[in-house]
Design a protein around this motif. Structure first.
Motif, short mmCIF file in Angstrom:
data_model
loop_
_atom_site.label_atom_id
_atom_site.label_comp_id
_atom_site.label_asym_id
_atom_site.label_seq_id
_atom_site.Cartn_x
_atom_site.Cartn_y
_atom_site.Cartn_z
N GLY A 7 -10.98 2.95 -0.17
CA GLY A 7 -10.54 4.28 0.22
C GLY A 7 -11.68 5.13 0.74
O GLY A 7 -11.46 6.17 1.35
N THR A 11 -11.67 9.65 -0.01
CA THR A 11 -10.47 9.43 -0.84
C THR A 11 -10.62 8.15 -1.66
O THR A 11 -9.88 7.19 -1.47
CB THR A 11 -9.19 9.33 0.04
OG1 THR A 11 -9.38 8.30 1.02
CG2 THR A 11 -8.86 10.64 0.71
N ASN A 14 -7.78 5.89 -3.07
CA ASN A 14 -6.66 6.55 -2.41
C ASN A 14 -6.18 7.79 -3.17
O ASN A 14 -5.00 8.12 -3.15
CB ASN A 14 -5.51 5.56 -2.18
CG ASN A 14 -5.90 4.51 -1.18
OD1 ASN A 14 -6.22 4.83 -0.04
ND2 ASN A 14 -5.90 3.25 -1.59
N GLU A 39 -6.70 -1.00 -4.72
CA GLU A 39 -6.93 0.30 -4.10
C GLU A 39 -6.07 1.40 -4.71
O GLU A 39 -6.02 2.51 -4.19
CB GLU A 39 -6.64 0.20 -2.61
CG GLU A 39 -7.51 -0.79 -1.89
CD GLU A 39 -7.20 -0.90 -0.41
OE1 GLU A 39 -6.28 -0.19 0.07
OE2 GLU A 39 -7.87 -1.68 0.26
N SER A 41 -2.92 1.71 -4.54
CA SER A 41 -2.03 2.13 -3.47
C SER A 41 -0.61 1.59 -3.63
O SER A 41 0.23 1.80 -2.75
CB SER A 41 -2.59 1.67 -2.11
OG SER A 41 -2.75 0.27 -2.10
#
Length: 66
Positions: A7, A11, A14, A39, A41
């Motif tokens: 990320g 970020t 993430n 991640e 995500s």
């Protein structure tokens, strides 16, 4: 050695986890509840949406009504 988390620095993880970076880190993410993956995500099972805030049953009814 400075290892960045997935990320990037803007970020990390993430924005869904804590980054274990810097000189003592190993570049891994510790995800917030409802998030998973390297991640952070992906929603854990039973949750959906960008913020993993839609329960699976609610998501099913939303999807069939659009």
């Amino acid at each position: 050695m400075n290892i960045d988390c997935p990320g990037g620095p803007e970020t990390p993880c993430n924005d869904h986890g804590t980054c274990q970076d810097g000189s003592l880190g190993n570049g891994t993410c510790t995800c917030q509840p409802k998030f998973t993956g390297v991640e952070c995500s992906t929603c854990v099972e039973g949750w959906a949406g960008d913020e993993c805030d839609i329960g699976e049953l609610l998501w099913y009814f939303y999807a069939i009504n659009i």
